[in-house]
Design an enzyme around this catalytic site. Structure first.
Site, PDB file in Angstrom:
ATOM      1  N   GLU A 335       1.039  -1.295   0.423  1.00  0.00           N
ATOM      2  CA  GLU A 335      -0.309   0.040  -0.068  1.00  0.00           C
ATOM      3  C   GLU A 335       1.337   0.999   0.025  1.00  0.00           C
ATOM      4  OE1 GLU A 335      -3.727   0.065   1.992  1.00  0.00           O
ATOM      5  OE2 GLU A 335      -3.255   1.096   3.209  1.00  0.00           O
ATOM      6  N   HIS A 365       7.466 -27.229   2.094  1.00  0.00           N
ATOM      7  CA  HIS A 365       6.535 -28.397   1.495  1.00  0.00           C
ATOM      8  C   HIS A 365       5.572 -27.833   0.652  1.00  0.00           C
ATOM      9  CE1 HIS A 365       8.604 -31.514   3.809  1.00  0.00           C
ATOM     10  NE2 HIS A 365       8.679 -30.393   4.760  1.00  0.00           N
ATOM     11  N   LYS A 473     -12.691   2.122  -3.226  1.00  0.00           N
ATOM     12  CA  LYS A 473     -13.709   2.508  -2.473  1.00  0.00           C
ATOM     13  C   LYS A 473     -15.464   3.290  -2.906  1.00  0.00           C
ATOM     14  CE  LYS A 473     -11.413   2.427   2.081  1.00  0.00           C
ATOM     15  NZ  LYS A 473     -11.282   3.528   2.773  1.00  0.00           N
TER      16      LYS A 473
END
Length: 539
Positions: A335, A365, A473
């Site tokens: 950000e 793994h 937004k």
């Protein structure tokens, strides 16, 4: 490079910080002998810019401060040492907030502040934190990393709601249904208008009402003065309100009330947390680059990414308690550094560093196979603790093989992976801490905060605003506006129709795909729409 040459390189470039029990090893980054000297003028400029920032210069001209004036300071460094704040008023503001947190927490732990007697609970036992982004990631990292540290039981158990997912609400309700009466709810939102946090608050409020409990006698707000949330808290007489300030960005707010309040309630030593950060700040203000781990980190990032995000950053902490560190750093780094425009907004630069990670040796793994043999589009950061256990008396300290403990295996896997990556041309950085403590975590967070600031100056961007988040937004709000049109149309017109014709009818022909997804979601949740093939009807 043979092992002796590597050992000499390790010794030459190792940055040791005894005051915080941390060292930084950059020897496995293949920078040339002249690289640091060539970059010195640029890192010197970064030091100067950081000094300006800490002095209170308004570095965010496109944002408003608490007074509604253009331009915003960036002051999260002041939170752990109020004496460096640029004015006596700011210093007092920080100290007052910290004192208020301590007083409130002490009363909660003592039972002076308690649930209403009608609830049947004598004390608050659990904390539910409602927030998103920086209002959740920092507190989550601290809670998970430091909970039960040293083998001590937490004073209170902490839970989180960090999304607007109905299934997430249901899971929290299932966990807390029988304990709501003794649950303290912290609602964290600077503006008070963040949709995910507001939704979480409303959902939790409904849970309390269903159990015939007084939500206001369980609720605490952490928000900006006179924000929407602040007004709700005042009007409904919530238990307490704690401040968020315009000069502290969400991703750097863990050392404000956002992170300190839930941590202190959980029983974590917030003074040690702040002290670790303050100590790291002192180290990383140094203009002697070889002794400044934040500057060295920024320079290594610049080298590996060519100053333009050419490689990803893989964070591999070899410590279960640091599992959430990679998620925290994703927000802090991505950000802050993911920017389209340069610092003065004069040209497009499309900067950023992608961050991902899990933990060692689990990753061996999982995706280390690709790191070792696949595309060379990353550099790794290993974080290792010398002391195997955080407990005073470890429960498990057996030899799993003659002379070998589980901790020995963990260190062996780290060194083996580091060597394997280097041998195949992959660069890595290693941070070694003496022991994972409250103070150490504070220092680690402060280290990365300052490294982000230095790197941003190196690539000429503003690390302290987030225009892309705000754009997202606004786009989400437009979808909900269209949904309102869709629901009104479907309630009035029962005739089956395609998404295309419905979009045309409501004047949203250009947004037909959005209309289709809205209709599909409404139909899947039996909310006034039913679907038959490609047709949608009232139902």
């Amino acid at each position: 490079m043979d092992s002796l040459a590597l050992w000499q390189r390790y010794q030459k470039h190792l940055c040791v910080c005894p005051s915080v029990g941390l060292s930084l090893d950059i020897s496995r980054i293949r920078f040339g002998d002249r690289y640091l000297a060539e970059m010195e003028p640029r890192i010197e400029h970064a030091y100067s810019e950081m000094e300006r920032l800490e002095s209170g210069v308004k570095v965010n001209p496109d944002e408003l401060d608490d007074a509604g004036k253009k331009g915003r300071m960036v002051g999260h460094y002041w939170l752990r040492n109020s004496a460096v704040a640029p004015t006596p008023e700011l210093q007092q503001t920080i100290e007052t907030a910290l004192a208020d947190i301590r007083k409130f927490v002490k009363k909660v732990h003592k039972g002076t502040i308690a649930p209403p007697k009608s609830s049947g609970a004598a004390k608050f036992t659990d904390i539910l934190v409602i927030g998103i982004g920086g209002s959740a990631l920092g507190p989550q990292l601290v809670a998970d990393c430091l909970g039960g540290l040293g083998g001590e039981a937490d004073a209170m158990k902490v839970h989180f709601l960090d999304n607007t997912d109905p299934d997430g609400f249901d899971r929290i309700y299932a966990q807390l249904k029988k304990k709501l009466k003794s649950t303290l709810v912290l609602v964290i939102s600077k503006s008070g208008g963040t949709a995910e946090t507001r939704n979480g608050m409303l959902e939790v409020q409904a849970m309390f009402e269903e159990r015939v409990l007084k939500f206001n006698r369980h609720a605490v707000a952490v928000t900006g003065v006179d924000s929407k949330l602040d007004k709700v808290a005042v009007e409904n007489k919530w238990l307490a309100r704690f401040p968020m300030w315009d000069w502290v960005g969400g991703r750097a707010s863990v050392m404000s009330a956002v992170g300190l309040l839930p941590a202190a309630l959980q029983g974590i030593d917030i003074d040690a947390f702040l002290a670790g950060a303050a100590a790291m700040d002192e180290i990383t203000r140094s203009r002697e680059t070889a002794k400044n781990p934040a500057a060295l980190l920024a320079l290594m990032w610049h080298h590996e990414t060519e100053g333009k995000g050419a490689k990803d950053m893989v964070v591999l902490p070899y410590k279960d308690r640091l599992l959430l560190l990679s998620r925290y750093l994703q927000q802090l780094i991505m950000e802050s550094l993911g920017k389209r425009m340069n610092l003065d907004e004069s040209k497009e630069v499309f900067q950023g560093i992608a961050v991902y990670g899990n933990k060692g040796s689990t990753d061996q793994h999982a995706y280390v196979q690709q790191l070792r043999d696949g595309v060379q589009n990353f550099f790794a950061t290993f974080i290792v603790a010398q002391c195997d256990s955080t407990q005073q008396k470890p429960e498990t300290d057996i030899e799993v093989e003659p002379g070998v403990t589980s901790g020995d295996f963990l260190k062996g896997f780290w060194q083996g992976t580091r060597s394997a990556l280097f041998d195949s041309g992959r660069g890595s950085i290693t941070i070694v801490i003496d022991k994972l403590t409250v103070r150490t975590l504070g220092a680690l967070i402060a280290l990365y905060e300052r490294a982000v600031g230095y790197y941003a100056t190196l690539v000429d961007i503003n690390a302290y605003h987030q225009p892309g988040v705000e754009a997202g937004k606004k786009a989400a709000a437009s979808v909900l506006t269209i949904q309102n049109k869709v629901t009104k149309h479907m309630a009035a017109d029962a005739a089956p129709a395609t998404a295309e014709s419905i979009a045309d009818a409501i004047g949203e022909k250009a947004n037909v795909e959005t209309v289709f997804h809205i209709l599909s979601h409404l139909a899947a949740n039996s909310r006034g729409v039913k679907r038959e093939g490609d047709l949608f009807a009232k139902g």
